[in-house]
Design a protein around this motif. Structure first.
Motif, PDB file in Angstrom:
ATOM      1  N   ASP A 101       1.258  -1.285  -0.002  1.00 18.02           N
ATOM      2  CA  ASP A 101      -0.170   0.394   0.609  1.00 18.02           C
ATOM      3  C   ASP A 101       0.697   1.064   0.233  1.00 18.02           C
ATOM      4  O   ASP A 101       1.025   2.328   1.183  1.00 18.02           O
ATOM      5  CB  ASP A 101      -1.073   0.201   0.911  1.00 18.02           C
ATOM      6  CG  ASP A 101      -1.940   0.670   1.127  1.00 18.02           C
ATOM      7  OD1 ASP A 101      -1.877   1.596  -0.201  1.00 18.02           O
ATOM      8  OD2 ASP A 101      -2.653   1.405   1.812  1.00 18.02           O
ATOM      9  N   VAL A 102       1.437   1.676  -0.949  1.00 15.13           N
ATOM     10  CA  VAL A 102       2.332   2.036  -0.969  1.00 15.13           C
ATOM     11  C   VAL A 102       1.547   3.627  -2.095  1.00 15.13           C
ATOM     12  O   VAL A 102       1.368   3.172  -3.043  1.00 15.13           O
ATOM     13  CB  VAL A 102       3.392   2.502  -2.283  1.00 15.13           C
ATOM     14  CG1 VAL A 102       4.732   3.337  -2.489  1.00 15.13           C
ATOM     15  CG2 VAL A 102       4.879   0.906  -1.290  1.00 15.13           C
ATOM     16  N   GLN A 103       1.820   5.272  -0.782  1.00 13.83           N
ATOM     17  CA  GLN A 103       1.159   6.270  -1.619  1.00 13.83           C
ATOM     18  C   GLN A 103       1.880   6.816  -2.431  1.00 13.83           C
ATOM     19  O   GLN A 103       3.335   7.588  -2.026  1.00 13.83           O
ATOM     20  CB  GLN A 103       0.357   6.480  -0.414  1.00 13.83           C
ATOM     21  CG  GLN A 103      -0.835   5.831   0.177  1.00 13.83           C
ATOM     22  CD  GLN A 103      -1.523   7.436   1.079  1.00 13.83           C
ATOM     23  OE1 GLN A 103      -0.852   7.529   1.711  1.00 13.83           O
ATOM     24  NE2 GLN A 103      -2.499   6.202   1.930  1.00 13.83           N
ATOM     25  N   ILE A 104       2.515   7.663  -3.244  1.00 16.36           N
ATOM     26  CA  ILE A 104       3.054   8.865  -3.932  1.00 16.36           C
ATOM     27  C   ILE A 104       2.485  10.019  -4.033  1.00 16.36           C
ATOM     28  O   ILE A 104       0.915  10.423  -4.483  1.00 16.36           O
ATOM     29  CB  ILE A 104       2.937   8.505  -6.303  1.00 16.36           C
ATOM     30  CG1 ILE A 104       3.254   6.894  -5.993  1.00 16.36           C
ATOM     31  CG2 ILE A 104       4.056  10.067  -5.958  1.00 16.36           C
ATOM     32  CD1 ILE A 104       4.489   6.225  -5.818  1.00 16.36           C
ATOM     33  N   ILE A 105       3.254  10.913  -2.836  1.00 17.96           N
ATOM     34  CA  ILE A 105       2.287  12.079  -2.643  1.00 17.96           C
ATOM     35  C   ILE A 105       3.119  13.060  -3.563  1.00 17.96           C
ATOM     36  O   ILE A 105       4.177  13.240  -3.240  1.00 17.96           O
ATOM     37  CB  ILE A 105       2.103  12.018  -0.856  1.00 17.96           C
ATOM     38  CG1 ILE A 105       1.325  11.341  -0.527  1.00 17.96           C
ATOM     39  CG2 ILE A 105       1.467  13.894  -1.242  1.00 17.96           C
ATOM     40  CD1 ILE A 105       1.492  10.882   0.748  1.00 17.96           C
ATOM     41  N   ARG A 106       2.640  14.112  -4.115  1.00 15.11           N
ATOM     42  CA  ARG A 106       3.513  15.642  -3.816  1.00 15.11           C
ATOM     43  C   ARG A 106       3.621  16.255  -3.270  1.00 15.11           C
ATOM     44  O   ARG A 106       2.404  17.006  -2.244  1.00 15.11           O
ATOM     45  CB  ARG A 106       2.189  16.160  -5.576  1.00 15.11           C
ATOM     46  CG  ARG A 106       2.790  14.962  -6.783  1.00 15.11           C
ATOM     47  CD  ARG A 106       1.633  16.316  -8.233  1.00 15.11           C
ATOM     48  NE  ARG A 106       2.146  15.039  -9.205  1.00 15.11           N
ATOM     49  CZ  ARG A 106       1.171  15.702 -10.313  1.00 15.11           C
ATOM     50  NH1 ARG A 106       1.140  17.236 -10.435  1.00 15.11           N
ATOM     51  NH2 ARG A 106       0.659  14.897 -11.556  1.00 15.11           N
ATOM     52  N   VAL A 107       4.217  16.523  -3.083  1.00 16.49           N
ATOM     53  CA  VAL A 107       4.660  17.387  -1.252  1.00 16.49           C
ATOM     54  C   VAL A 107       4.857  18.691  -1.874  1.00 16.49           C
ATOM     55  O   VAL A 107       5.826  19.665  -3.316  1.00 16.49           O
ATOM     56  CB  VAL A 107       6.534  17.126  -1.204  1.00 16.49           C
ATOM     57  CG1 VAL A 107       6.444  17.960  -0.286  1.00 16.49           C
ATOM     58  CG2 VAL A 107       6.163  15.569  -0.922  1.00 16.49           C
ATOM     59  N   GLY A 108       3.652  20.236  -1.419  1.00 24.00           N
ATOM     60  CA  GLY A 108       3.975  21.181  -1.140  1.00 24.00           C
ATOM     61  C   GLY A 108       4.550  21.982   0.456  1.00 24.00           C
ATOM     62  O   GLY A 108       4.572  20.740   0.579  1.00 24.00           O
ATOM     63  N   PRO A 109       4.074  22.329   0.672  1.00 23.11           N
ATOM     64  CA  PRO A 109       4.924  23.228   2.142  1.00 23.11           C
ATOM     65  C   PRO A 109       3.991  22.711   2.858  1.00 23.11           C
ATOM     66  O   PRO A 109       4.173  22.635   3.590  1.00 23.11           O
ATOM     67  CB  PRO A 109       4.438  24.637   1.420  1.00 23.11           C
ATOM     68  CG  PRO A 109       5.050  25.464   0.427  1.00 23.11           C
ATOM     69  CD  PRO A 109       3.886  23.768  -0.655  1.00 23.11           C
ATOM     70  N   ALA A 110       1.982  22.695   2.586  1.00 22.47           N
ATOM     71  CA  ALA A 110       1.564  22.091   3.322  1.00 22.47           C
ATOM     72  C   ALA A 110       1.692  20.321   3.345  1.00 22.47           C
ATOM     73  O   ALA A 110       1.526  20.179   5.093  1.00 22.47           O
ATOM     74  CB  ALA A 110      -0.207  21.975   2.931  1.00 22.47           C
ATOM     75  N   GLN A 111       2.531  20.362   3.027  1.00 21.96           N
ATOM     76  CA  GLN A 111       3.402  18.458   3.383  1.00 21.96           C
ATOM     77  C   GLN A 111       4.753  18.188   3.785  1.00 21.96           C
ATOM     78  O   GLN A 111       4.630  16.620   3.769  1.00 21.96           O
ATOM     79  CB  GLN A 111       2.907  17.830   2.035  1.00 21.96           C
ATOM     80  CG  GLN A 111       1.343  17.417   1.217  1.00 21.96           C
ATOM     81  CD  GLN A 111       0.880  18.104   0.888  1.00 21.96           C
ATOM     82  OE1 GLN A 111       1.759  19.249   0.109  1.00 21.96           O
ATOM     83  NE2 GLN A 111      -0.520  18.929   0.966  1.00 21.96           N
ATOM     84  N   ALA A 112       4.965  19.373   3.844  1.00 21.94           N
ATOM     85  CA  ALA A 112       6.687  19.155   4.331  1.00 21.94           C
ATOM     86  C   ALA A 112       6.907  18.076   5.466  1.00 21.94           C
ATOM     87  O   ALA A 112       7.776  17.407   6.096  1.00 21.94           O
ATOM     88  CB  ALA A 112       6.753  20.873   4.631  1.00 21.94           C
ATOM     89  N   ASP A 113       5.752  17.680   6.344  1.00 25.59           N
ATOM     90  CA  ASP A 113       5.950  17.684   7.586  1.00 25.59           C
ATOM     91  C   ASP A 113       5.989  15.798   7.081  1.00 25.59           C
ATOM     92  O   ASP A 113       6.856  14.937   7.904  1.00 25.59           O
ATOM     93  CB  ASP A 113       4.816  17.262   8.746  1.00 25.59           C
ATOM     94  CG  ASP A 113       3.511  17.241   8.347  1.00 25.59           C
ATOM     95  OD1 ASP A 113       3.354  17.057   6.980  1.00 25.59           O
ATOM     96  OD2 ASP A 113       2.531  16.907   8.962  1.00 25.59           O
ATOM     97  N   LEU A 114       5.986  15.641   5.892  1.00 24.40           N
ATOM     98  CA  LEU A 114       6.140  13.954   5.843  1.00 24.40           C
ATOM     99  C   LEU A 114       7.398  13.694   5.735  1.00 24.40           C
ATOM    100  O   LEU A 114       7.880  12.304   6.026  1.00 24.40           O
ATOM    101  CB  LEU A 114       5.644  14.222   4.523  1.00 24.40           C
ATOM    102  CG  LEU A 114       4.256  13.836   3.897  1.00 24.40           C
ATOM    103  CD1 LEU A 114       4.419  13.550   2.361  1.00 24.40           C
ATOM    104  CD2 LEU A 114       3.258  12.447   4.548  1.00 24.40           C
ATOM    105  N   LEU A 115       8.478  14.548   5.665  1.00 22.45           N
ATOM    106  CA  LEU A 115      10.285  13.887   5.621  1.00 22.45           C
ATOM    107  C   LEU A 115      10.338  14.395   6.839  1.00 22.45           C
ATOM    108  O   LEU A 115      11.642  14.583   7.247  1.00 22.45           O
ATOM    109  CB  LEU A 115       9.941  15.445   4.714  1.00 22.45           C
ATOM    110  CG  LEU A 115       9.889  15.602   3.358  1.00 22.45           C
ATOM    111  CD1 LEU A 115      10.088  16.690   1.924  1.00 22.45           C
ATOM    112  CD2 LEU A 115       9.654  13.730   2.657  1.00 22.45           C
TER     113      LEU A 115
END
Length: 142
Positions: free
Chosen positions: A2-16
């Motif tokens: 269940d791998v998700q592909i996500i485009r990272v913008g400023p709002a998703q920075a916490d994914l890192l």
């Protein structure tokens, strides 16, 4: 898987905040990350599994007055434990979809001569290696 592909913008920075081993070449610098994510000609795409980043690809759109608009694939990494599962292909597919939506007509990427996995990935996408000479230099404090 269940791998998700996500485009990272400023709002998703916490994914890192949670990144698997060897996905990036070095430690992420938060100031550089913020600047990168605000630039509309740049895109970082990540693959996540159970909340952990297991892969990433980054690209830059280059516009020229005398050549087609192109995507420069500036980095791609997948944690060693998840290689050969199609993660890199999915990351590249999303990155190139984004580039096409911005008018890119072609893409280019460089890799090390001995990186057989990367060379097979890019060749499998219909590309042939070309001779290339790279010069690297740092700016001094003039």
């Amino acid at each position: 898987m269940d791998v998700q592909i996500i485009r990272v913008g400023p709002a998703q920075a916490d994914l890192l905040d949670r990144v698997a081993e060897d996905v990036f070449d070095d430690r992420i610098d938060l100031a550089r990350l913020a600047h990168y994510l605000r630039d509309p000609s740049h895109l970082m795409v990540v693959a996540t599994f159970n909340g952990e980043v297991i892969g990433q690809a980054r690209g830059v759109v280059h516009r020229h007055p005398d050549a087609p608009t192109e995507l420069y694939i500036d980095n791609l990494g997948v944690t060693p434990d998840r290689k050969r599962e199609g993660v890199a292909t999915r990351l590249l597919d999303d990155l190139t979809d984004w580039a096409r939506s911005l008018g890119c007509e072609e893409a280019w990427v460089g890799t090390e001569v001995d990186n057989e996995a990367a060379r097979a990935l890019y060749k499998g996408r219909g590309s042939e290696a070309e001779p290339f000479v790279l010069y690297f230099y740092e700016f001094d404090d003039r």
